[in-house]
Scaffold this motif. Structure first.
Motif, PDB file in Angstrom:
ATOM      1  N   ALA A  90     -41.382  23.868 -63.332  1.00  0.00           N
ATOM      2  CA  ALA A  90     -40.637  22.658 -62.677  1.00  0.00           C
ATOM      3  C   ALA A  90     -41.698  21.382 -62.643  1.00  0.00           C
ATOM      4  O   ALA A  90     -41.456  20.026 -63.082  1.00  0.00           O
ATOM      5  CB  ALA A  90     -40.438  22.801 -61.077  1.00  0.00           C
ATOM      6  N   MET A 100     -40.874  20.628 -58.486  1.00  0.00           N
ATOM      7  CA  MET A 100     -39.606  21.228 -58.093  1.00  0.00           C
ATOM      8  C   MET A 100     -38.827  20.297 -57.209  1.00  0.00           C
ATOM      9  O   MET A 100     -37.814  19.924 -57.265  1.00  0.00           O
ATOM     10  CB  MET A 100     -39.902  22.518 -57.326  1.00  0.00           C
ATOM     11  N   HIS A 101     -39.488  19.550 -56.150  1.00  0.00           N
ATOM     12  CA  HIS A 101     -38.917  18.556 -55.253  1.00  0.00           C
ATOM     13  C   HIS A 101     -38.547  17.327 -55.899  1.00  0.00           C
ATOM     14  O   HIS A 101     -37.598  16.857 -55.682  1.00  0.00           O
ATOM     15  CB  HIS A 101     -39.808  18.320 -54.005  1.00  0.00           C
ATOM     16  N   GLU A 133     -36.205  15.083 -50.339  1.00  0.00           N
ATOM     17  CA  GLU A 133     -37.170  15.688 -51.392  1.00  0.00           C
ATOM     18  C   GLU A 133     -38.126  15.028 -51.718  1.00  0.00           C
ATOM     19  O   GLU A 133     -39.251  15.556 -52.317  1.00  0.00           O
ATOM     20  CB  GLU A 133     -35.754  15.836 -52.624  1.00  0.00           C
ATOM     21  N   THR A 146     -38.488   7.608 -59.586  1.00  0.00           N
ATOM     22  CA  THR A 146     -37.489   8.011 -58.855  1.00  0.00           C
ATOM     23  C   THR A 146     -37.264   7.488 -57.526  1.00  0.00           C
ATOM     24  O   THR A 146     -36.359   7.387 -56.986  1.00  0.00           O
ATOM     25  CB  THR A 146     -37.953   9.683 -58.460  1.00  0.00           C
ATOM     26  N   HIS A 180     -32.158  14.968 -59.282  1.00  0.00           N
ATOM     27  CA  HIS A 180     -30.714  15.434 -59.124  1.00  0.00           C
ATOM     28  C   HIS A 180     -29.800  14.896 -58.187  1.00  0.00           C
ATOM     29  O   HIS A 180     -28.572  14.627 -58.358  1.00  0.00           O
ATOM     30  CB  HIS A 180     -30.645  16.927 -59.315  1.00  0.00           C
ATOM     31  N   ALA A 181     -30.466  14.728 -57.065  1.00  0.00           N
ATOM     32  CA  ALA A 181     -29.754  14.136 -55.847  1.00  0.00           C
ATOM     33  C   ALA A 181     -29.351  12.555 -56.149  1.00  0.00           C
ATOM     34  O   ALA A 181     -28.334  11.941 -55.504  1.00  0.00           O
ATOM     35  CB  ALA A 181     -30.561  14.226 -54.574  1.00  0.00           C
ATOM     36  N   SER A 235     -37.690  17.160 -59.175  1.00  0.00           N
ATOM     37  CA  SER A 235     -36.613  17.538 -59.859  1.00  0.00           C
ATOM     38  C   SER A 235     -35.258  17.254 -58.955  1.00  0.00           C
ATOM     39  O   SER A 235     -34.047  16.789 -59.269  1.00  0.00           O
ATOM     40  CB  SER A 235     -36.623  18.682 -60.325  1.00  0.00           C
ATOM     41  N   LYS A 236     -35.251  17.848 -57.802  1.00  0.00           N
ATOM     42  CA  LYS A 236     -34.389  17.791 -56.892  1.00  0.00           C
ATOM     43  C   LYS A 236     -33.980  16.647 -56.429  1.00  0.00           C
ATOM     44  O   LYS A 236     -32.391  16.389 -56.327  1.00  0.00           O
ATOM     45  CB  LYS A 236     -34.355  18.814 -55.811  1.00  0.00           C
ATOM     46  N   ALA A 237     -35.001  15.878 -56.132  1.00  0.00           N
ATOM     47  CA  ALA A 237     -34.819  14.385 -55.871  1.00  0.00           C
ATOM     48  C   ALA A 237     -33.928  13.492 -56.937  1.00  0.00           C
ATOM     49  O   ALA A 237     -33.082  12.852 -56.563  1.00  0.00           O
ATOM     50  CB  ALA A 237     -35.870  13.540 -55.483  1.00  0.00           C
ATOM     51  N   MET A 282     -30.700  13.152 -48.783  1.00  0.00           N
ATOM     52  CA  MET A 282     -31.299  14.288 -49.586  1.00  0.00           C
ATOM     53  C   MET A 282     -32.343  14.028 -50.439  1.00  0.00           C
ATOM     54  O   MET A 282     -33.380  14.625 -50.400  1.00  0.00           O
ATOM     55  CB  MET A 282     -29.926  15.024 -50.231  1.00  0.00           C
ATOM     56  N   ALA A 283     -31.878  13.030 -51.286  1.00  0.00           N
ATOM     57  CA  ALA A 283     -33.120  12.430 -52.148  1.00  0.00           C
ATOM     58  C   ALA A 283     -34.427  11.892 -51.414  1.00  0.00           C
ATOM     59  O   ALA A 283     -35.465  12.425 -51.891  1.00  0.00           O
ATOM     60  CB  ALA A 283     -32.167  11.480 -53.254  1.00  0.00           C
TER      61      ALA A 283
END
Length: 86
Positions: A23, A74-75, A56, A37, A81-82, A77-79, A52-53
Motif C-alpha cells: 500500500a 494504506m490510509h 483517513e 489528496t 477512495h473516499a 489509499s483509503k482517503a 471519512m476521507a
C-alpha cells in the motif's frame, strides 16, 4: 490438522506484513501525494464521504510522522477512495 492451522497462520502473517508495504508503494506516501489528496478532500462537498476521507488523511499523516510508511500508504489509499464516493 495442526500443520494446516500453522500453515494458515503463517500465510496470514505474511499477508499482514506485505499488504501495508504494498500500500505504501502503490499509494506513494509522500508529501506531494498527501497534499494532492488533501486538496481533493477540501474541494469535496460536505458529507459522510468527506468526513471519512478527512479521518483517513489524519491517520495517514500520523503514520507518516511515526515512520510507518506502510500504514501511511494504506490510509492514504483509503482517503483517495473516499474522495470517489458519491
Amino acid at each position: 490438522m495442526l500443520n494446516k492451522l500453522i500453515g494458515a497462520a503463517a500465510m496470514a502473517a505474511v499477508a499482514y506484513a506485505v499488504v501495508p508495504a504494498h500500500a505504501a508503494k502503490m499509494g506513494g506516501c509522500s508529501g506531494p501525494n498527501l497534499e494532492k489528496t488533501e486538496t481533493t478532500i477540501d474541494n469535496m462537498a460536505d458529507g459522510e464521504g468527506k468526513m471519512m476521507a478527512q479521518k483517513e488523511m489524519a491517520m495517514a499523516q500520523d503514520a507518516m510522522l511515526g515512520g510507518k510508511m506502510g500504514a501511511c500508504g494504506m490510509h492514504l489509499s483509503k482517503a483517495m477512495h473516499a474522495t470517489m464516493m458519491k
